[in-house]
Design a protein around this motif. Structure first.
Motif, PDB file in Angstrom:
ATOM      1  N   GLU A  92       3.154   7.218  -4.133  1.00 55.12           N
ATOM      2  CA  GLU A  92       2.931   6.332  -5.514  1.00 55.12           C
ATOM      3  C   GLU A  92       2.766   4.944  -5.343  1.00 55.12           C
ATOM      4  O   GLU A  92       1.845   4.377  -6.147  1.00 55.12           O
ATOM      5  CB  GLU A  92       4.209   6.521  -6.081  1.00 55.12           C
ATOM      6  N   ARG A  93       3.186   4.366  -4.263  1.00 53.85           N
ATOM      7  CA  ARG A  93       2.991   2.975  -4.008  1.00 53.85           C
ATOM      8  C   ARG A  93       1.381   2.628  -3.830  1.00 53.85           C
ATOM      9  O   ARG A  93       0.930   1.665  -3.940  1.00 53.85           O
ATOM     10  CB  ARG A  93       3.778   2.597  -2.776  1.00 53.85           C
ATOM     11  N   ASP A 108      -0.369   2.791  -7.017  1.00 51.33           N
ATOM     12  CA  ASP A 108      -0.155   1.652  -7.703  1.00 51.33           C
ATOM     13  C   ASP A 108      -1.213   0.628  -7.078  1.00 51.33           C
ATOM     14  O   ASP A 108      -1.608  -0.312  -8.050  1.00 51.33           O
ATOM     15  CB  ASP A 108       1.167   1.210  -7.322  1.00 51.33           C
ATOM     16  N   VAL A 109      -1.497   0.528  -6.091  1.00 52.20           N
ATOM     17  CA  VAL A 109      -2.356  -0.301  -5.440  1.00 52.20           C
ATOM     18  C   VAL A 109      -3.866   0.063  -6.171  1.00 52.20           C
ATOM     19  O   VAL A 109      -4.571  -0.853  -6.491  1.00 52.20           O
ATOM     20  CB  VAL A 109      -2.633  -0.281  -3.772  1.00 52.20           C
ATOM     21  N   GLU A 149      -4.514   1.659  -8.726  1.00 53.81           N
ATOM     22  CA  GLU A 149      -4.624   1.554 -10.119  1.00 53.81           C
ATOM     23  C   GLU A 149      -4.125  -0.043 -10.675  1.00 53.81           C
ATOM     24  O   GLU A 149      -4.512  -0.423 -11.422  1.00 53.81           O
ATOM     25  CB  GLU A 149      -3.624   2.300 -10.870  1.00 53.81           C
ATOM     26  N   ASN A 150      -3.959  -1.004  -9.440  1.00 53.15           N
ATOM     27  CA  ASN A 150      -3.582  -2.245  -9.773  1.00 53.15           C
ATOM     28  C   ASN A 150      -2.663  -2.282 -10.799  1.00 53.15           C
ATOM     29  O   ASN A 150      -2.620  -3.089 -11.690  1.00 53.15           O
ATOM     30  CB  ASN A 150      -4.920  -3.045 -10.267  1.00 53.15           C
ATOM     31  N   ALA A 151      -1.379  -1.612 -10.480  1.00 50.72           N
ATOM     32  CA  ALA A 151      -0.371  -1.469 -11.335  1.00 50.72           C
ATOM     33  C   ALA A 151       0.191  -2.792 -11.788  1.00 50.72           C
ATOM     34  O   ALA A 151       0.739  -3.155 -12.714  1.00 50.72           O
ATOM     35  CB  ALA A 151       0.760  -0.730 -10.866  1.00 50.72           C
ATOM     36  N   SER A 152       0.348  -3.909 -10.788  1.00 50.25           N
ATOM     37  CA  SER A 152       0.962  -5.019 -10.753  1.00 50.25           C
ATOM     38  C   SER A 152      -0.057  -6.087 -11.713  1.00 50.25           C
ATOM     39  O   SER A 152       0.269  -7.071 -12.329  1.00 50.25           O
ATOM     40  CB  SER A 152       1.273  -5.779  -9.859  1.00 50.25           C
ATOM     41  N   ARG A 159      -3.550  -4.974   0.505  1.00 50.82           N
ATOM     42  CA  ARG A 159      -2.521  -4.084   0.264  1.00 50.82           C
ATOM     43  C   ARG A 159      -2.323  -2.769   0.513  1.00 50.82           C
ATOM     44  O   ARG A 159      -1.316  -2.244   0.833  1.00 50.82           O
ATOM     45  CB  ARG A 159      -2.287  -4.438  -1.412  1.00 50.82           C
ATOM     46  N   GLU A 204       0.224  -0.969   2.653  1.00 58.68           N
ATOM     47  CA  GLU A 204       1.039   0.434   2.033  1.00 58.68           C
ATOM     48  C   GLU A 204       0.921   1.525   3.245  1.00 58.68           C
ATOM     49  O   GLU A 204       1.894   2.320   3.664  1.00 58.68           O
ATOM     50  CB  GLU A 204       0.481   0.788   1.068  1.00 58.68           C
TER      51      GLU A 204
END
Length: 80
Positions: free
Chosen positions: A2-3, A6-7, A9-12, A24, A28
């Motif tokens: 999942e992490r 997130d990278v 999808e550029n979740a942050s 990043r 990960e």
């Protein structure tokens, strides 16, 4: 995993450059590798311990003690 997603999808929302996304992703992957190796090491260690117990003659815990040696010198040797 999942992490890593997130990278990707550029979740942050704060990754603007490819080199930052790559950094990043590498971070990960390293963290995932560390977690995998720690789990593998723990499992392997537990299996080895069980195997040794089955073989017998293994002591897991021993009470520790301190050995103190005292050497007494003659009084004459202390006076200079």
């Amino acid at each position: 995993m999942e992490r890593m997603l997130d990278v990707v999808e550029n979740a942050s929302g704060n990754v603007r450059r490819a080199d930052e996304a790559e950094r990043r992703a590498i971070e990960e992957l390293r963290q995932m590798g560390l977690e995998v190796m720690q789990s593998w090491g723990q499992k392997t260690s537990n299996e080895a311990a069980l195997e040794l117990e089955v073989q017998g003659g293994v002591v897991r815990e021993v009470k520790k003690f301190t050995l103190v040696l005292i050497h007494y010198l003659p009084v004459e040797a202390c006076i200079t």
